[in-house]
Design an enzyme around this catalytic site. Structure first.
Site, mmCIF file in Angstrom:
data_model
loop_
_atom_site.group_PDB
_atom_site.id
_atom_site.type_symbol
_atom_site.label_atom_id
_atom_site.label_comp_id
_atom_site.label_asym_id
_atom_site.label_seq_id
_atom_site.Cartn_x
_atom_site.Cartn_y
_atom_site.Cartn_z
ATOM 1 N N GLY A 58 0.828 -1.199 0.000
ATOM 2 C CA GLY A 58 0.000 0.000 0.000
ATOM 3 C C GLY A 58 0.860 1.245 0.000
ATOM 4 O O GLY A 58 2.052 1.195 0.304
ATOM 5 N N CYS A 85 5.204 -6.208 1.428
ATOM 6 C CA CYS A 85 5.622 -4.796 1.392
ATOM 7 C C CYS A 85 5.085 -4.071 2.629
ATOM 8 O O CYS A 85 5.587 -4.267 3.726
ATOM 9 C CB CYS A 85 5.158 -4.155 0.086
ATOM 10 S SG CYS A 85 5.985 -2.583 -0.289
ATOM 11 N N TYR A 86 4.064 -3.248 2.491
ATOM 12 C CA TYR A 86 3.460 -2.571 3.640
ATOM 13 C C TYR A 86 3.006 -3.594 4.677
ATOM 14 O O TYR A 86 3.112 -3.370 5.889
ATOM 15 C CB TYR A 86 2.276 -1.734 3.163
ATOM 16 C CG TYR A 86 1.569 -0.958 4.257
ATOM 17 C CD1 TYR A 86 2.067 0.257 4.711
ATOM 18 C CD2 TYR A 86 0.391 -1.441 4.825
ATOM 19 C CE1 TYR A 86 1.418 0.982 5.706
ATOM 20 C CE2 TYR A 86 -0.266 -0.730 5.820
ATOM 21 C CZ TYR A 86 0.252 0.478 6.259
ATOM 22 O OH TYR A 86 -0.402 1.183 7.246
ATOM 23 N N HIS A 171 7.517 -7.843 -3.900
ATOM 24 C CA HIS A 171 6.200 -8.253 -4.398
ATOM 25 C C HIS A 171 6.307 -9.607 -5.117
ATOM 26 O O HIS A 171 6.667 -9.654 -6.299
ATOM 27 C CB HIS A 171 5.647 -7.199 -5.360
ATOM 28 C CG HIS A 171 5.273 -5.922 -4.683
ATOM 29 N ND1 HIS A 171 4.021 -5.708 -4.151
ATOM 30 C CD2 HIS A 171 5.985 -4.793 -4.431
ATOM 31 C CE1 HIS A 171 3.968 -4.507 -3.612
ATOM 32 N NE2 HIS A 171 5.158 -3.928 -3.751
ATOM 33 N N GLU A 173 3.961 -11.359 -6.207
ATOM 34 C CA GLU A 173 2.828 -11.563 -7.105
ATOM 35 C C GLU A 173 3.067 -11.090 -8.531
ATOM 36 O O GLU A 173 2.273 -11.407 -9.430
ATOM 37 C CB GLU A 173 1.580 -10.862 -6.536
ATOM 38 C CG GLU A 173 1.614 -9.345 -6.574
ATOM 39 C CD GLU A 173 2.277 -8.704 -5.367
ATOM 40 O OE1 GLU A 173 2.022 -7.517 -5.097
ATOM 41 O OE2 GLU A 173 3.067 -9.387 -4.686
ATOM 42 N N SER A 225 -12.169 1.111 -29.795
ATOM 43 C CA SER A 225 -10.972 1.869 -30.178
ATOM 44 C C SER A 225 -10.181 1.154 -31.270
ATOM 45 O O SER A 225 -9.427 1.770 -32.002
ATOM 46 C CB SER A 225 -10.070 2.064 -28.953
ATOM 47 O OG SER A 225 -9.529 0.817 -28.543
ATOM 48 N N GLY A 227 -8.233 -1.420 -30.285
ATOM 49 C CA GLY A 227 -7.258 -2.160 -29.493
ATOM 50 C C GLY A 227 -7.806 -3.514 -29.096
ATOM 51 O O GLY A 227 -8.995 -3.806 -29.267
ATOM 52 N N ASP A 229 -8.455 -4.818 -26.188
ATOM 53 C CA ASP A 229 -9.446 -4.848 -25.112
ATOM 54 C C ASP A 229 -10.856 -4.606 -25.645
ATOM 55 O O ASP A 229 -11.775 -5.388 -25.391
ATOM 56 C CB ASP A 229 -9.121 -3.798 -24.042
ATOM 57 C CG ASP A 229 -7.696 -3.898 -23.537
ATOM 58 O OD1 ASP A 229 -7.107 -4.987 -23.663
ATOM 59 O OD2 ASP A 229 -7.168 -2.893 -23.028
ATOM 60 N N SER A 230 -11.029 -3.503 -26.380
ATOM 61 C CA SER A 230 -12.367 -3.192 -26.887
ATOM 62 C C SER A 230 -12.792 -4.168 -27.978
ATOM 63 O O SER A 230 -13.977 -4.472 -28.122
ATOM 64 C CB SER A 230 -12.422 -1.750 -27.408
ATOM 65 O OG SER A 230 -11.555 -1.560 -28.497
ATOM 66 N N LYS A 392 -4.183 -8.044 -19.251
ATOM 67 C CA LYS A 392 -3.984 -8.011 -20.697
ATOM 68 C C LYS A 392 -3.712 -9.382 -21.306
ATOM 69 O O LYS A 392 -4.307 -9.746 -22.334
ATOM 70 C CB LYS A 392 -2.831 -7.061 -21.032
ATOM 71 C CG LYS A 392 -2.589 -6.869 -22.521
ATOM 72 C CD LYS A 392 -3.668 -6.037 -23.173
ATOM 73 C CE LYS A 392 -3.585 -4.602 -22.715
ATOM 74 N NZ LYS A 392 -4.575 -3.749 -23.419
ATOM 75 N N LYS A 661 9.115 -0.377 -15.087
ATOM 76 C CA LYS A 661 7.907 -0.024 -14.335
ATOM 77 C C LYS A 661 7.791 -0.960 -13.146
ATOM 78 O O LYS A 661 7.551 -2.149 -13.345
ATOM 79 C CB LYS A 661 6.664 -0.155 -15.208
ATOM 80 C CG LYS A 661 5.359 0.171 -14.456
ATOM 81 C CD LYS A 661 4.140 -0.039 -15.333
ATOM 82 C CE LYS A 661 2.860 0.286 -14.584
ATOM 83 N NZ LYS A 661 1.651 0.103 -15.427
#
Length: 669
Positions: A58, A85-86, A171, A173, A225, A227, A229-230, A392, A661
């Site tokens: 968190g 983590c937290y 992490h 996960e 869009s 992409g 997803d849509s 994704k 990231k």
């Protein structure tokens, strides 16, 4: 659910960006899981007969006066517990240990040394690659706890093995923790005694039934869009409903790639889905919306005059909904009889801090499909999002199962706001009170070998943020690689310690061919030492000689967008013809308001911009790494992109983003 067993694991949500990823990983291990608030009582947890407790990470500090509340009895109720983590810091503090904010913060992939005798690391080697993202660290270890992992001088894991209490600072996960799934397996099966009898029924059938139950005989407006997803969402609607129930609409907001609308319409027509294309570019350019302002709200400037990235996203998201309502009226339908369908994914909701994903998560960026207006429509029951529990890679698998062509399913993601969030808008340079010190510290890092000889005054700060081994590597790197470093007067969005950052970009450059290995070492260490930097990029070409202290005023104007479209087309054509598209998960091309190489003596005004190649490799899109030239992408492909984009008019330099990231997000805004 199918094959459900009575054993369940509870995930207590402390506001992690990765909270739902924990849930997914547990389910992948065939253990049923539930996500509950952090303050759920131990009595309630025992009543529900959970086999184990997992506390997520968190953005808060356990030392904050307003830190999230919890029931201390969860650590003494006899249920096996894993704090992430937290969650580890909660465990340590609960047993009398201390947690402090230190100069050494960790945001990215690091190598820890694990105690392989611990059941948590059973069957593993001592050195483990993990994702660490935190500013606070354990100072003193709590009573009854022992250290089971370290990252340099910092505690990375704790355990009270007798009471089956475990905590890890990293992490497990996410994909960036290489053996994270095996660690969770050890906790669930070796420590908590789970059997793993839970399986999910066909997720495709589940989605189809969900759509039919929600929509009934009503109509659905699907915003497409193009992409993955849509497109997958549209295919699910097409399968679940009658053809006359689905209104597939593609809204051209003026921020699309070159020929994007035509390609989207053609590709979906080949799938038997008729698409209505609405050209609303001018409408978007002039749109405004209401945004929070203190205790009230204020109306923004028109989008074409806005520079704040969050405001741009909110305006675009709300305008999509307004245009959608107008489309409904054009079809002579009553808005209350029509549902809005979106290809919203779990990461979208997490990064927007939607309560659907987490009640405590920090907002990293507002996604166009999760604005306040969309949330109001959700509250009215008017939004259908069959993929909101998916990530994704799971959506791609669904697309394959639905029979969609590979070209559609494997297409790189493109954000709904389009190029609008790939143009960094600015009206003045960003140079806050930390600019001078951060610039000096940045130079001390990239000339670390010389800093040692000079006994630089900031060596102590570097030492407090790194291990002895890392400083030795840094010394070797800076001895063999002579680099120039400049702090750019712009900001990019990042995620550090589960919280949003909006910080400086460091630009590295050199004469001669780049030493990519050295550059990536520096890109990992710089944000760790310079806490006001969340992104590092390499500048192609000769070394940048002059510091950049001004910007080119930039708004979302068509001439600016056309420069980015040209750069985007050039880079993607090179990637396609090289046959390397499949090596990357995404490749945003970013336009930044920086004019390099201006001679200050001539006082030439800042009039050009620079462009950034942001390669990204990931499975879950919650974490990821840039492509390493010569490893993930051929060096000649990367160099060709740099050469060809540099030829685009009004481009001063081309940069290559070196940032994983976290600490940098996939997009720069």
């Amino acid at each position: 659910m199918n094959g459900s067993s009575p054993e369940k694991v509870v995930i207590l949500d402390a506001g992690a960006q990765y909270g739902k990823v924990i849930d997914r990983r547990v389910r992948e291990l065939n253990v049923e899981s539930e996500l509950l608030p952090l303050d759920t009582s131990a009595t309630e947890l025992k009543k529900r007969n959970y086999k184990a407790i997992i506390i997520s990470g968190g953005p808060s500090s356990v030392n904050d006066a307003n830190a999230p509340s919890y029931d201390p009895s969860i650590f003494r109720c006899g249920i096996p517990l894993l704090g992430i983590c937290y969650g580890m810091q909660m465990l340590n503090k609960e047993f009398g240990g201390s947690v402090l904010k230190k100069d050494a913060r960790e945001d990215g992939q690091f190598t820890i040394v694990a105690d392989v005798k611990s059941p948590f690391f059973k069957g593993m080697k001592q050195d483990q690659h993990v994702l660490l993202t935190h500013g606070d660290s354990v100072q003193t270890v709590g009573n009854g706890l022992k250290v089971i992992a370290k990252s340099g001088d910092l505690v990375a894991g704790l355990a009270d093995e007798q009471n089956r209490l475990y905590g890890v600072q990293f992490h497990p996960e996410v994909d960036l923790t290489t053996n994270g799934k095996a660690m969770l397996h050890n906790f669930l099966f070796e420590i908590a005694g789970c059997q793993g009898g839970f399986t999910m029924e066909s997720r495709e059938a589940q989605c189809v039934r969900f759509i039919r139950d929600i929509v009934g005989k009503n109509k659905v407006l699907m915003l497409v869009s193009g992409g993955v997803d849509s497109t997958v969402c549209a295919a699910l609607l097409h399968k679940a409903l009658q053809s006359d129930q689905v209104l597939a609409v593609h809204i051209d907001n003026g921020f699309l790639r070159r020929d994007e609308s035509v390609q989207v319409a053609e590709s979906l027509a080949n799938q038997g889905l008729k698409l209505h294309v609405v050209n609303s570019a001018q409408r978007f350019y002039g749109s405004t919306t209401l945004v929070p302002d203190g205790a009230g709200k204020r109306r923004t400037l028109p989008l074409c005059q806005v520079v704040a990235p969050e405001e741009k996203r909110r305006i675009i998201g709300d305008t999509f909904v307004h245009v959608a309502d107008e489309v409904i009226q054009d079809f002579h339908l009553r808005p209350e009889d029509v549902f809005l369908a979106q290809g919203t994914l779990r990461p979208d909701l997490i990064e927007s801090a939607s309560h659907l994903a987490s009640k405590k998560a920090d907002a990293i960026k507002t996604h166009h499909n999760d604005t306040e207006l969309v949330r109001e429509l959700r509250a009215q029951g008017r939004v259908v999002e069959p993929l909101c529990e998916f990530h994704k890679d799971e959506v791609r698998a669904m697309g394959v199962a639905l029979g969609l062509p590979s070209a559609l399913v494997q297409r790189h993601p493109f954000p709904g706001p389009g190029l609008a969030v790939r143009v960094l808008c600015a009206e003045e340079p960003f140079m806050d009170a930390s600019y001078g010190e951060t610039s000096t510290l940045l130079h001390a890092i990239v000339r670390f070998d010389a800093s040692i000889k000079e006994n630089h005054g900031l060596l102590g700060k570097i030492a407090r943020s790194t291990s002895e081994q890392e400083r030795e590597v840094l010394k070797c790197v800076t001895e063999k690689t002579r680099l120039n470093a400049h702090l750019l007067p712009i900001r990019s969005v990042g995620v550090q310690g589960d919280a949003r950052t909006y910080s400086y970009v460091a630009a590295l450059s050199a004469d001669g061919e780049p030493d990519w290995e050295s550059l990536f070492v520096l890109a990992k260490l710089i944000p760790r030492i310079c806490h006001t930097v969340n992104r590092v990029a390499y500048v192609f070409g000769s070394a940048v000689k002059e510091p950049v202290k001004d910007i080119t005023v930039t708004h979302l104007a068509e001439p600016v967008l056309e420069v980015l479209r040209e750069c985007d087309a050039v880079a993607n054509k090179i990637l396609l013809t090289s046959g390397c598209v499949g090596r990357l998960s995404q490749m945003p091309i970013i336009l930044i308001p920086v004019h390099f190489d201006r001679d200050p003596a001539l006082r030439t005004p800042s009039s050009q911009r620079a462009v950034v190649v942001r390669t990204f490799i990931t499975n879950d899109f919650m974490t990821g790494v840039p492509a390493v030239p010569g490893v993930d992408l051929p060096i000649e492909v990367v160099n060709e992109m740099g050469r060809e984009m540099a030829k685009v008019p009004f481009i001063s330099r081309v940069l290559y983003d070196l940032t994983p990231k976290p600490p940098g997000t996939t997009e720069w805004e």
